[in-house]
Design a protein around this motif. Structure first.
Motif, short mmCIF file in Angstrom:
data_model
loop_
_atom_site.label_atom_id
_atom_site.label_comp_id
_atom_site.label_asym_id
_atom_site.label_seq_id
_atom_site.Cartn_x
_atom_site.Cartn_y
_atom_site.Cartn_z
N ASP A 189 0.80 -1.22 0.00
CA ASP A 189 0.00 0.00 0.00
C ASP A 189 0.84 1.28 0.00
O ASP A 189 0.32 2.37 -0.22
CB ASP A 189 -0.93 0.01 1.22
CG ASP A 189 -2.00 -1.06 1.14
OD1 ASP A 189 -2.31 -1.48 0.00
OD2 ASP A 189 -2.50 -1.49 2.19
N MET A 190 2.13 1.14 0.27
CA MET A 190 2.99 2.33 0.34
C MET A 190 3.36 2.81 -1.05
O MET A 190 3.78 2.00 -1.89
CB MET A 190 4.26 2.00 1.13
CG MET A 190 4.05 1.84 2.63
SD MET A 190 5.49 1.08 3.46
CE MET A 190 6.81 2.18 2.93
N PRO A 191 3.21 4.10 -1.34
CA PRO A 191 3.60 4.62 -2.66
C PRO A 191 5.06 5.02 -2.72
O PRO A 191 5.51 5.60 -3.71
CB PRO A 191 2.69 5.84 -2.81
CG PRO A 191 2.56 6.35 -1.40
CD PRO A 191 2.56 5.13 -0.50
N ASP A 192 5.82 4.74 -1.67
CA ASP A 192 7.18 5.26 -1.55
C ASP A 192 8.12 4.69 -2.61
O ASP A 192 7.98 3.55 -3.06
CB ASP A 192 7.75 4.97 -0.16
CG ASP A 192 6.93 5.64 0.93
OD1 ASP A 192 6.20 6.59 0.60
OD2 ASP A 192 7.03 5.22 2.09
N LEU A 193 9.10 5.52 -2.97
CA LEU A 193 10.10 5.16 -3.97
C LEU A 193 11.47 5.55 -3.44
O LEU A 193 11.63 6.63 -2.87
CB LEU A 193 9.83 5.90 -5.28
CG LEU A 193 10.67 5.53 -6.50
CD1 LEU A 193 10.25 4.17 -7.03
CD2 LEU A 193 10.49 6.58 -7.60
N THR A 194 12.45 4.67 -3.59
CA THR A 194 13.80 4.99 -3.15
C THR A 194 14.38 6.14 -3.97
O THR A 194 14.33 6.09 -5.20
CB THR A 194 14.72 3.76 -3.28
OG1 THR A 194 14.15 2.66 -2.57
CG2 THR A 194 16.11 4.05 -2.75
N PRO A 195 14.91 7.20 -3.35
CA PRO A 195 15.49 8.32 -4.10
C PRO A 195 16.65 7.87 -4.98
O PRO A 195 17.35 6.90 -4.66
CB PRO A 195 15.97 9.27 -3.00
CG PRO A 195 15.20 8.89 -1.78
CD PRO A 195 14.96 7.41 -1.90
N ASP A 196 16.82 8.56 -6.08
CA ASP A 196 17.90 8.21 -7.02
C ASP A 196 19.27 8.34 -6.37
O ASP A 196 20.21 7.63 -6.75
CB ASP A 196 17.83 9.09 -8.27
CG ASP A 196 16.62 8.77 -9.12
OD1 ASP A 196 16.15 7.62 -9.07
OD2 ASP A 196 16.14 9.67 -9.83
N ASP A 197 19.42 9.28 -5.41
CA ASP A 197 20.73 9.50 -4.81
C ASP A 197 20.93 8.68 -3.53
O ASP A 197 21.88 8.91 -2.78
CB ASP A 197 20.94 10.98 -4.49
CG ASP A 197 19.87 11.53 -3.54
OD1 ASP A 197 18.89 10.80 -3.27
OD2 ASP A 197 20.02 12.68 -3.09
N ALA A 198 20.03 7.72 -3.26
CA ALA A 198 20.17 6.89 -2.06
C ALA A 198 21.39 5.98 -2.22
O ALA A 198 21.72 5.53 -3.32
CB ALA A 198 18.92 6.04 -1.85
N PRO A 199 22.09 5.71 -1.12
CA PRO A 199 23.26 4.82 -1.21
C PRO A 199 22.83 3.40 -1.56
O PRO A 199 21.69 3.01 -1.29
CB PRO A 199 23.86 4.88 0.20
CG PRO A 199 22.70 5.24 1.08
CD PRO A 199 21.84 6.16 0.26
N PRO A 200 23.71 2.62 -2.18
CA PRO A 200 23.38 1.22 -2.47
C PRO A 200 22.99 0.48 -1.18
O PRO A 200 23.52 0.77 -0.11
CB PRO A 200 24.67 0.66 -3.07
CG PRO A 200 25.42 1.85 -3.57
CD PRO A 200 25.06 2.97 -2.64
N LEU A 201 22.07 -0.45 -1.31
CA LEU A 201 21.61 -1.18 -0.15
C LEU A 201 22.75 -1.91 0.54
O LEU A 201 22.76 -2.06 1.78
CB LEU A 201 20.51 -2.17 -0.56
CG LEU A 201 19.79 -2.92 0.56
CD1 LEU A 201 19.16 -1.95 1.55
CD2 LEU A 201 18.73 -3.84 -0.01
N SER A 202 23.73 -2.35 -0.23
CA SER A 202 24.86 -3.08 0.35
C SER A 202 25.70 -2.20 1.26
O SER A 202 26.47 -2.71 2.08
CB SER A 202 25.74 -3.67 -0.76
OG SER A 202 26.21 -2.63 -1.62
#
Length: 256
Positions: A189-202
């Motif tokens: 239900d969340m419309p959230d999107l990871t920002p383009d400048d977010a660090p890699p998940l690793s």
């Protein structure tokens, strides 16, 4: 580019003989690797075979490891994908046989998370481990229940005690699945999107977890006995654990 039409080694599965390997020629290296992974040559059928009582997962690992060794030295390998299909789980007479399918490992699903940006996509991946018929959570619950039945079949006091303890663990796994369903629905239900400048998940540090003390054989036996109907069960060590023990599944599982 040269295309090799025939592989150096081919793995397949025979309905009567089990997992088999055929080689293109009699190079000693091919024989050495196959024997290392418990294949034995059958002069009758002119193929290498695993022992007939080899468990499914052991056979899959043998094929994967042997294939890796061949490919590491530049040899070509072909494998029938049906090798990945486990045998059907035995059921009582009159009960439909549960069809087994090759599932994705949790490692593969965790790897998928590193490439996703939308909450809904993460929910889709999480739903795969919650699938009623082929999800990892349901499979784990079924495995523990079957292990409990195995212990009870011993028809001994220790077997019955440990069987009861395992069924309690299976209950906790089912409760965990219900909590994951709630989280999966929230993600969907969340419309959230990871920002383009977010660090890699690793590169994002994982939460610090307290190391659990090692469990000795004596501790395991004591834990099995603690759930005995002839002895008072151990009290939860915290209010949170008491709430978890008393809670009943409140969110129904769903599949698409």
């Amino acid at each position: 580019m040269n295309l090799q039409l025939e592989p150096d080694v081919a793995f397949g599965i025979h309905p009567d003989l089990g997992v088999a390997a055929a080689v293109a020629d009699d190079r000693p290296f091919l024989d050495e690797v196959l024997r290392k992974h418990h294949f034995r040559y059958s002069s009758t059928f002119d193929v290498y075979l695993l022992p007939g009582d080899t468990p499914h997962n052991t056979a899959v690992r043998a094929v994967a490891r042997a294939s890796g060794e061949f490919q590491d030295v530049g040899l070509s390998v072909a494998a029938d994908p049906r090798i990945m299909l486990p045998a059907s789980i035995p059921t009582p007479d009159g009960v439909p046989v549960r069809q087994t399918l090759p599932g994705q490992s949790l490692t593969a699903l965790t790897g998928e998370l590193h490439e996703l940006r939308r909450s809904a996509d993460v929910a889709d991946v999480l739903e795969q481990i919650l699938d009623e018929h082929h999800g990892a959570v349901g499979d784990l619950e079924g495995f523990i229940d079957t292990a409990a039945a195995w212990c009870e079949r011993l028809d001994t006091a220790n077997g019955r005690e440990l069987g009861l303890h395992l069924r309690t663990i299976a209950h906790h796994v089912a409760f965990l699945g219900d909590q994951l369903v709630a989280a999966q629905l929230d993600l969907a239900d969340m419309p959230d999107l990871t920002p383009d400048d977010a660090p890699p998940l690793s590169e994002v540090p994982l939460p610090t977890r307290h190391e659990a003390p090692s469990v000795t054989h004596t501790a395991r036996a004591r834990a099995a006995l603690s759930a005995s109907p002839n002895r008072p069960a151990a009290l939860p060590t915290s209010p949170e654990e008491a709430a978890r023990s008393a809670a009943s599944p409140s969110v129904p599982r769903r599949t698409r």
